[in-house]
Motif scaffolding. Structure first.
Motif, PDB file in Angstrom:
ATOM      1  N   PHE A  48      -4.301  -2.152  -7.945  1.00  0.00           N
ATOM      2  CA  PHE A  48      -3.586  -3.238  -7.778  1.00  0.00           C
ATOM      3  C   PHE A  48      -4.122  -4.593  -8.751  1.00  0.00           C
ATOM      4  O   PHE A  48      -5.303  -4.627  -9.013  1.00  0.00           O
ATOM      5  CB  PHE A  48      -3.853  -3.768  -6.221  1.00  0.00           C
ATOM      6  N   SER A  49      -3.296  -5.083  -9.339  1.00  0.00           N
ATOM      7  CA  SER A  49      -3.547  -6.508  -9.830  1.00  0.00           C
ATOM      8  C   SER A  49      -2.956  -7.561  -9.040  1.00  0.00           C
ATOM      9  O   SER A  49      -1.527  -7.215  -9.067  1.00  0.00           O
ATOM     10  CB  SER A  49      -3.302  -6.309 -11.289  1.00  0.00           C
ATOM     11  N   ASN A  50      -3.534  -8.730  -8.742  1.00  0.00           N
ATOM     12  CA  ASN A  50      -2.962  -9.643  -7.961  1.00  0.00           C
ATOM     13  C   ASN A  50      -2.039  -9.273  -6.883  1.00  0.00           C
ATOM     14  O   ASN A  50      -1.096  -9.804  -6.722  1.00  0.00           O
ATOM     15  CB  ASN A  50      -2.104 -10.509  -8.994  1.00  0.00           C
ATOM     16  N   GLY A  51      -2.632  -8.244  -6.221  1.00  0.00           N
ATOM     17  CA  GLY A  51      -1.815  -7.816  -4.857  1.00  0.00           C
ATOM     18  C   GLY A  51      -0.642  -6.924  -5.164  1.00  0.00           C
ATOM     19  O   GLY A  51      -0.016  -6.544  -4.151  1.00  0.00           O
ATOM     20  N   LYS A  52      -0.339  -6.361  -6.402  1.00  0.00           N
ATOM     21  CA  LYS A  52       0.782  -5.462  -6.660  1.00  0.00           C
ATOM     22  C   LYS A  52       0.378  -4.135  -7.296  1.00  0.00           C
ATOM     23  O   LYS A  52      -0.751  -4.315  -8.151  1.00  0.00           O
ATOM     24  CB  LYS A  52       1.551  -6.228  -7.746  1.00  0.00           C
ATOM     25  N   GLU A  53       0.717  -3.302  -6.970  1.00  0.00           N
ATOM     26  CA  GLU A  53       0.352  -1.904  -7.594  1.00  0.00           C
ATOM     27  C   GLU A  53       0.784  -1.807  -9.000  1.00  0.00           C
ATOM     28  O   GLU A  53       1.983  -1.877  -9.177  1.00  0.00           O
ATOM     29  CB  GLU A  53       0.836  -0.645  -6.510  1.00  0.00           C
ATOM     30  N   PHE A  54      -0.169  -1.737  -9.897  1.00  0.00           N
ATOM     31  CA  PHE A  54       0.418  -0.988 -11.225  1.00  0.00           C
ATOM     32  C   PHE A  54       0.146   0.224 -11.725  1.00  0.00           C
ATOM     33  O   PHE A  54       0.443   0.854 -12.680  1.00  0.00           O
ATOM     34  CB  PHE A  54      -0.335  -2.041 -12.075  1.00  0.00           C
ATOM     35  N   TYR A  55      -0.845   1.066 -10.657  1.00  0.00           N
ATOM     36  CA  TYR A  55      -1.153   2.507 -11.068  1.00  0.00           C
ATOM     37  C   TYR A  55      -1.226   2.957  -9.763  1.00  0.00           C
ATOM     38  O   TYR A  55      -1.902   2.766  -8.852  1.00  0.00           O
ATOM     39  CB  TYR A  55      -2.134   2.536 -11.913  1.00  0.00           C
ATOM     40  N   GLN A  56      -0.612   4.363  -9.763  1.00  0.00           N
ATOM     41  CA  GLN A  56      -0.773   5.448  -8.592  1.00  0.00           C
ATOM     42  C   GLN A  56      -0.757   6.620  -9.049  1.00  0.00           C
ATOM     43  O   GLN A  56      -0.033   7.074 -10.132  1.00  0.00           O
ATOM     44  CB  GLN A  56       0.405   5.151  -7.618  1.00  0.00           C
ATOM     45  N   LYS A 202      -0.342  -6.446  11.640  1.00  0.00           N
ATOM     46  CA  LYS A 202      -0.225  -7.692  10.811  1.00  0.00           C
ATOM     47  C   LYS A 202      -0.016  -7.537   9.619  1.00  0.00           C
ATOM     48  O   LYS A 202       0.849  -8.198   8.779  1.00  0.00           O
ATOM     49  CB  LYS A 202      -1.582  -8.259  11.125  1.00  0.00           C
ATOM     50  N   LEU A 203      -0.347  -6.396   8.619  1.00  0.00           N
ATOM     51  CA  LEU A 203      -0.197  -5.997   7.348  1.00  0.00           C
ATOM     52  C   LEU A 203       0.741  -5.187   7.035  1.00  0.00           C
ATOM     53  O   LEU A 203       0.866  -5.157   5.941  1.00  0.00           O
ATOM     54  CB  LEU A 203      -1.797  -5.887   7.065  1.00  0.00           C
ATOM     55  N   GLY A 204       1.353  -4.755   8.189  1.00  0.00           N
ATOM     56  CA  GLY A 204       2.295  -3.713   7.710  1.00  0.00           C
ATOM     57  C   GLY A 204       1.907  -2.534   7.028  1.00  0.00           C
ATOM     58  O   GLY A 204       2.461  -1.777   6.099  1.00  0.00           O
ATOM     59  N   LEU A 205       0.566  -1.995   7.603  1.00  0.00           N
ATOM     60  CA  LEU A 205       0.021  -0.700   7.078  1.00  0.00           C
ATOM     61  C   LEU A 205       0.647   0.336   7.661  1.00  0.00           C
ATOM     62  O   LEU A 205       0.208   0.978   8.575  1.00  0.00           O
ATOM     63  CB  LEU A 205      -1.429  -0.853   7.188  1.00  0.00           C
ATOM     64  N   LYS A 206       1.946   0.825   7.013  1.00  0.00           N
ATOM     65  CA  LYS A 206       2.644   2.088   7.781  1.00  0.00           C
ATOM     66  C   LYS A 206       1.887   3.389   7.736  1.00  0.00           C
ATOM     67  O   LYS A 206       2.386   4.373   8.374  1.00  0.00           O
ATOM     68  CB  LYS A 206       4.027   1.996   6.881  1.00  0.00           C
ATOM     69  N   ASN A 207       0.999   3.504   6.775  1.00  0.00           N
ATOM     70  CA  ASN A 207       0.566   4.944   6.614  1.00  0.00           C
ATOM     71  C   ASN A 207      -1.300   4.873   7.082  1.00  0.00           C
ATOM     72  O   ASN A 207      -2.076   5.468   6.434  1.00  0.00           O
ATOM     73  CB  ASN A 207       0.485   5.310   5.335  1.00  0.00           C
ATOM     74  N   LEU A 255      -5.109   0.655   1.812  1.00  0.00           N
ATOM     75  CA  LEU A 255      -6.381   0.182   1.545  1.00  0.00           C
ATOM     76  C   LEU A 255      -6.368  -1.088   0.808  1.00  0.00           C
ATOM     77  O   LEU A 255      -7.027  -2.056   0.991  1.00  0.00           O
ATOM     78  CB  LEU A 255      -7.436   1.278   1.237  1.00  0.00           C
ATOM     79  N   ASN A 256      -5.759  -0.861  -0.638  1.00  0.00           N
ATOM     80  CA  ASN A 256      -5.624  -2.012  -1.347  1.00  0.00           C
ATOM     81  C   ASN A 256      -4.936  -3.240  -0.587  1.00  0.00           C
ATOM     82  O   ASN A 256      -5.457  -4.335  -0.659  1.00  0.00           O
ATOM     83  CB  ASN A 256      -4.931  -1.603  -2.641  1.00  0.00           C
ATOM     84  N   ILE A 257      -3.882  -2.980   0.146  1.00  0.00           N
ATOM     85  CA  ILE A 257      -3.415  -4.000   1.046  1.00  0.00           C
ATOM     86  C   ILE A 257      -4.280  -4.600   1.815  1.00  0.00           C
ATOM     87  O   ILE A 257      -4.454  -5.814   1.905  1.00  0.00           O
ATOM     88  CB  ILE A 257      -2.114  -3.429   1.542  1.00  0.00           C
ATOM     89  N   PHE A 258      -5.110  -3.855   2.550  1.00  0.00           N
ATOM     90  CA  PHE A 258      -6.000  -4.379   3.483  1.00  0.00           C
ATOM     91  C   PHE A 258      -7.116  -5.255   2.730  1.00  0.00           C
ATOM     92  O   PHE A 258      -7.175  -6.210   3.064  1.00  0.00           O
ATOM     93  CB  PHE A 258      -6.655  -3.294   4.264  1.00  0.00           C
ATOM     94  N   TYR A 259      -7.899  -4.832   1.742  1.00  0.00           N
ATOM     95  CA  TYR A 259      -8.837  -5.374   1.190  1.00  0.00           C
ATOM     96  C   TYR A 259      -8.278  -6.709   0.346  1.00  0.00           C
ATOM     97  O   TYR A 259      -8.626  -7.706   0.699  1.00  0.00           O
ATOM     98  CB  TYR A 259      -9.498  -4.409   0.007  1.00  0.00           C
ATOM     99  N   TYR A 260      -7.187  -6.603  -0.380  1.00  0.00           N
ATOM    100  CA  TYR A 260      -6.623  -7.612  -0.986  1.00  0.00           C
ATOM    101  C   TYR A 260      -6.185  -8.912   0.156  1.00  0.00           C
ATOM    102  O   TYR A 260      -6.752 -10.021  -0.117  1.00  0.00           O
ATOM    103  CB  TYR A 260      -5.403  -7.489  -1.702  1.00  0.00           C
TER     104      TYR A 260
END
Length: 441
Positions: A48-56, A202-207, A255-260
């Motif tokens: 992620f960069s600034n909370g958005k995924e740029f690579y997967q 709270k964070l919408g972590l669906k997986n 995990l990135n959503i959580f840590y960000y």
């Protein structure tokens, strides 16, 4: 949980961290192309960069036997990264005055040795001195079976303590197992429901969820080890064993959503976050910290069965990255380190995966053993297999070592050097410009 990532083993000293405006996804692809083609690992990475995924990128299979390929929503056991979630839960309970950092373990489990001296903060910082229950000599005989809280507590009590609370920092899964039990007592809910209510929903972590028996049909990955050139499925730890020390399942993106969001202050107050980030010997409250050239990176690593994982966040640069593998024939953190360098526009080296030179096993016998130190937060086991010496930190995957001179071995991909002083039962561990003296136990 018999694996974590040597204080992240992320050594970036000497580099200037600067995220590129146009991240080099093609170069990242070239790294994971060779990992895939050489069959050095299977799993998924998200950056992620600034909370958005740029690579997967996902490589390999979630289930080899059923020929199911991994993808962006494949769910993996994350092992000790669960500890960051548990620490967040405890900090939230402290903010709500349901717990206090200086509360004693004896308030909940008075039969645990030294419980009248051990505080919640000691548990969070791995300073309790409580024996690591996953080091129990019979661990492999009971890890696959359903365990009650009473049974796990009995093992913790039986194995006693290694040092007085606050005297050392030494990684122990028992600390976070006890913290998850305490949260259950306070909330009057099971750990799975607590994490779901306080973080996942709270964070919408669906997986992201608390693990049960692996269900391949739900795109949940099985884990594997390389045996005679083939991937062999590993036994599953029953998820009643790890609890808040390693029981969650997730994806790198989740995990990135959580840590960000954690570092953006969306899960707790600024004061609580600062407490989590405050470290002794690189160990904070459910976080590990590394400092280099004035920049900071926080995160955690994990491992359970054949799974390895690592998640990091650069608060100032707002770069977040997570990598989870369900099979590794090369240190996951070494591959991850190169991916981070590529992302940040730093000099990088794509591994050639040349195997270490095999040596006489009789010669390697002299180095075998478990090594530890009060100054180093985890223990390191040294063993050899097929003429290759390996180092394995507590809760971490084994790292193959190259012979580099008399009684010295190295792992260049980790900037790691080990020198053995056999007459004194010592091992000098050098990494990132620091040298630690570990003694054979």
């Amino acid at each position: 949980m018999k694996k974590l990532i040597l204080p992240l083993l992320l050594v970036l000293s000497g580099y200037l961290l600067k995220a590129q405006e146009n991240p080099p996804t093609e170069t990242l692809d070239s790294l994971f192309d060779i990992v895939n083609s050489e069959e050095k690992g299977m799993g998924s990475i998200s950056i992620f960069s600034n909370g958005k995924e740029f690579y997967q990128r996902s490589i390999g299979y979630s289930d080899v036997e059923k020929n199911l390929q991994s993808n962006a929503t494949t769910k993996y056991r994350i092992g000790s990264i669960t500890k960051t979630f548990t620490a967040v839960v405890i900090m939230q309970l402290v903010e709500e005055d349901k717990l206090k950092m200086d509360s004693y373990l004896s308030d909940f489990f008075p039969d645990v040795p030294n419980s009248e001296k051990i505080t919640l903060e000691h548990l969070l910082r791995h300073e309790s001195g409580i024996f690591n229950v996953t080091d129990d000599k019979d661990f492999t005989t009971w890890m696959k079976k359903l365990q009650t809280r009473e049974a796990m507590l009995k093992r913790i009590i039986k194995n006693g303590t290694l040092f007085e609370p606050g005297d050392e920092t030494r990684y122990s899964n028992s600390n976070y197992l006890l913290l998850s039990y305490i949260a259950e007592i306070v909330e009057k809910k099971d750990y799975a429901a607590i994490v779901e209510n306080r973080i996942i929903d709270k964070l919408g972590l669906k997986n992201t969820f608390y693990g049960e028996q692996i269900n391949a049909e739900d795109n949940q990955a099985r884990s594997y080890v390389k045996t005679e050139g083939n991937w062999k499925v590993t036994p599953e730890t029953d998820m009643s064993v790890p609890m808040g020390a390693g029981g969650l399942v997730s994806t790198p993106e989740n995990l990135n959503i959580f840590y960000y969001n954690l570092f953006e202050g969306d899960l707790m107050s600024k004061a609580s976050l600062e407490a989590m980030k405050t470290t002794n010997d690189g160990t904070g409250l459910g976080l590990m910290k590394l400092t280099f050239n004035g920049f900071e990176v926080y995160g955690h690593g994990g491992g359970i069965d054949g799974f390895s994982s690592i998640a990091v966040h650069f608060p100032k640069e707002k770069i977040t990255a997570s990598y989870i593998a369900n099979a590794s024939d090369y240190p996951l953190n070494s591959i991850f380190l190169e991916a981070i360098k590529i992302t940040l526009g730093l000099p990088y080296q794509i591994p050639d995966f040349a195997p270490p030179t095999a040596l006489n096993p009789d010669v390697l016998d002299q180095y075998k053993g478990n090594y530890g130190s009060a100054e180093f937060p985890i223990d390191v086991a040294i063993f050899h297999k097929e003429g290759v010496l390996y180092a394995q930190g507590t809760d971490q995957p084994p790292v193959p070592l190259d012979f580099s001179g008399e009684n010295s071995f190295k792992a260049d991909q980790l900037m790691l050097k080990l020198t053995f002083i056999n007459a004194e039962g010592k091992m000098m561990l050098e990494q990132g410009g620091k040298i630690y003296e570990l003694k054979r136990e």
